[in-house]
Design a protein around this motif. Structure first.
Motif, PDB file in Angstrom:
ATOM      1  N   ILE A 433       0.993  -1.306  -0.070  1.00  0.00           N
ATOM      2  CA  ILE A 433      -0.088  -0.082  -0.108  1.00  0.00           C
ATOM      3  C   ILE A 433       0.765   1.367  -0.134  1.00  0.00           C
ATOM      4  CG2 ILE A 433      -1.775   1.458   1.347  1.00  0.00           C
ATOM      5  CD1 ILE A 433      -2.704  -1.231   2.335  1.00  0.00           C
ATOM      6  N   ALA A 434       0.717   2.152  -0.986  1.00  0.00           N
ATOM      7  CA  ALA A 434       1.512   3.463  -1.091  1.00  0.00           C
ATOM      8  C   ALA A 434       0.726   4.548  -0.606  1.00  0.00           C
ATOM      9  CB  ALA A 434       1.980   3.488  -2.544  1.00  0.00           C
ATOM     10  N   HIS A 435       1.429   5.510   0.171  1.00  0.00           N
ATOM     11  CA  HIS A 435       0.886   6.734   0.443  1.00  0.00           C
ATOM     12  C   HIS A 435       1.768   7.865  -0.096  1.00  0.00           C
ATOM     13  CE1 HIS A 435      -1.279   9.722   3.320  1.00  0.00           C
ATOM     14  NE2 HIS A 435       0.120   9.986   3.435  1.00  0.00           N
ATOM     15  N   LEU A 436       1.060   8.681  -0.831  1.00  0.00           N
ATOM     16  CA  LEU A 436       1.982   9.789  -1.551  1.00  0.00           C
ATOM     17  C   LEU A 436       1.005  11.099  -1.202  1.00  0.00           C
ATOM     18  CD1 LEU A 436       3.864  11.015  -3.615  1.00  0.00           C
ATOM     19  CD2 LEU A 436       2.133  10.814  -5.222  1.00  0.00           C
ATOM     20  N   SER A 437       2.099  11.755  -0.376  1.00  0.00           N
ATOM     21  CA  SER A 437       1.420  13.420   0.084  1.00  0.00           C
ATOM     22  C   SER A 437       2.433  14.496  -0.438  1.00  0.00           C
ATOM     23  CB  SER A 437       1.422  13.452   1.601  1.00  0.00           C
ATOM     24  OG  SER A 437       0.927  14.505   1.940  1.00  0.00           O
ATOM     25  N   ILE A 438       1.555  15.476  -1.043  1.00  0.00           N
ATOM     26  CA  ILE A 438       2.236  16.625  -1.450  1.00  0.00           C
ATOM     27  C   ILE A 438       1.522  17.953  -1.070  1.00  0.00           C
ATOM     28  CG2 ILE A 438       2.832  17.926  -3.746  1.00  0.00           C
ATOM     29  CD1 ILE A 438       2.687  15.054  -5.269  1.00  0.00           C
ATOM     30  N   ILE A 439       2.383  18.657  -0.367  1.00  0.00           N
ATOM     31  CA  ILE A 439       2.030  19.852   0.588  1.00  0.00           C
ATOM     32  C   ILE A 439       2.785  20.986   0.094  1.00  0.00           C
ATOM     33  CG2 ILE A 439       1.440  20.582   2.878  1.00  0.00           C
ATOM     34  CD1 ILE A 439       1.665  17.846   3.824  1.00  0.00           C
TER      35      ILE A 439
END
Length: 451
Positions: A433-439
């Motif tokens: 399971i991948a989690h990509l966060s761009i802030i």
């Protein structure tokens, strides 16, 4: 005192009744109500066998009327009846003890009747002892008992034939009755199945509140029926998927009983889950195929622009360089044309680079995202922090490509619209399971105004 319907007949009851402290007026009302409304035969004789008082069912049964009161029963009743009861009347007079017996008879329509006769000493009148008698029709009682027994047997047979597990909940006592099918379904013997609390305690914790709320909602709103699916912990240590349907019985607006049936839908739920999984698998295959075709087309267009269009523009730039303008004005036009040609070459190079996906099968996703970030840092003054782990290398090529395209598009949007100075990218992968966060700290937008 007992009242005759036509006249008051004073009767002195035995002293024991007085010792018990009964209220005389209230007693008379109660006794008179019973005397007038019961379907039993009631009569009173003195010690000389005179009929002192009788209720309407007694008079109708022996075809008498009020004028027959005060006459000896031997003169107005059939001899067979007089003979059957004479000895028992005498025993009551001599001993003061009540007598009970079962006597045969016939109703007005000629049908057979069986009476339970009770004789008892009840008081005195004009110095003479009085004997009271009550005869209850036992044959009708037997008929009712047989009907109930037959109905109960039919219900038992129906419950055995039915494939559903049947239950009945008495909401006043809390008792729950269940048929054999329910015992087979759950594996619990009837002695261990206590009540609703016991049942709810074996419902799966994730379904328990839902079932409790359903039952409460049914009775609160006065609904007639309900249906619910939940998991139930059976005696074999396994949960079964249950379809529970109930019908509520109300008395004067209050729920008093709930009757329902249970069905084991475990196999059905398993099949539904398999179908869902198959649909998801097919959707994934179609999605991956669509993405793969899309990427192939993008790559083809990217290579066409890079190899053909850029080659044409480079040739134009070469020919422009060979021109020798005669005037300063013509030199300016030449230089501007070369400048815009170089700009077009650079834009097409960037566009073709974006369209042609990197080879992610064996490469690192984090390295390719790092390349995107490096281009941003070269072209802008945005400060970027990229945090990632090495688990992303274990992702499938399709997932790597999807994450790369998401990051690529989002970073492009940051550059075009956000006016941000700081950017943070987080990529974590665990258990496939991948989690990509761009802030970013850009201006953002008003979600209420955005379409």
């Amino acid at each position: 005192m007992i009242l005759n319907s036509n006249e008051h007949v004073p009767i002195h009851f035995l002293s024991k009744r007085e010792e018990m402290g009964f209220h005389e007026g209230l007693d008379e009302i109660i006794l008179q109500a019973f005397f007038n409304n019961t379907t039993d035969l009631i009569w009173f004789l003195d010690e000389d066998s005179h009929l002192i008082k009788a209720n309407q069912p007694f008079l109708e049964y022996f075809r008498l009327d009020r004028n027959d009161l005060g006459i000896k029963i031997s003169e107005i009743l059939p001899l067979v009846v007089v003979d059957a009861l004479y000895d028992k009347h005498m025993k009551v007079l001599q001993t003061g003890l009540s007598q009970q017996s079962i006597e045969n008879g016939k109703l007005l329509d000629g049908s057979k009747a069986i009476f339970q006769v009770n004789l008892f000493l009840c008081g005195t009148k004009d110095g003479k002892k009085l004997i009271g008698g009550i005869a209850k029709d036992q044959l009708e009682k037997q008929h009712i008992a047989k009907k109930l027994e037959a109905a109960n047997e039919r219900l038992i047979n129906l419950s055995r034939v039915s494939t559903d597990a049947i239950w009945e909940w008495d909401m006043l006592t809390g008792d729950i009755l269940r048929n054999e099918k329910l015992t087979e379904l759950t594996g619990y013997i009837p002695e261990t199945q206590k009540g609703l609390a016991w049942w709810l305690g074996r419902v799966h914790p994730e379904d328990r509140d839902m079932l409790s709320d359903t039952l409460a909602n049914v009775t609160d709103k006065g609904l007639q029926s309900w249906e619910s699916e939940y998991r139930f912990f059976c005696a074999d240590g396994e949960y079964k998927n249950i379809l529970d349907s109930g019908f509520v019985i109300y008395e004067k607006g209050m729920p008093v009983k709930m009757i329902g049936s249970l069905s084991d839908i475990t196999s059905q739920k398993l099949l539904e889950n398999l179908l869902i999984e198959e649909k998801v698998r097919q959707f994934k295959v179609l999605s991956e195929s669509a993405i793969r075709v899309q990427e192939q087309e993008r790559s083809r267009l990217g290579r066409e622009m890079h190899d053909n269009v850029n080659q044409i523009l480079s040739t134009i730039k070469l020919y422009l360089g060979m021109l020798n303008p005669a005037t300063e004005s013509d030199k300016g036009i030449k230089n501007k044309t070369i400048e815009y040609t170089l700009l077009a070459i650079e834009e097409i190079r960037k566009l073709s680079k974006e369209m042609v996906a990197p080879h992610l099968d064996g490469g690192s996703l984090s390295d390719h995202i790092n390349n995107l970030i490096a281009d941003i840092e070269k072209a802008t003054d945005i400060s970027v922090r990229f945090t990632h782990d090495n688990e992303n290398d274990l992702l499938s090529p399709g997932k790597k490509l999807a994450l790369f395209r998401i990051a690529q598009e989002q970073l492009k949007n940051v550059l075009k619209y956000s006016k941000a100075k700081n950017l943070e990218v987080l990529l974590q992968c665990k258990n496939d399971i991948a989690h990509l966060s761009i802030i970013d700290n850009g201006v953002g937008f008003d979600m209420k105004k955005s379409s």
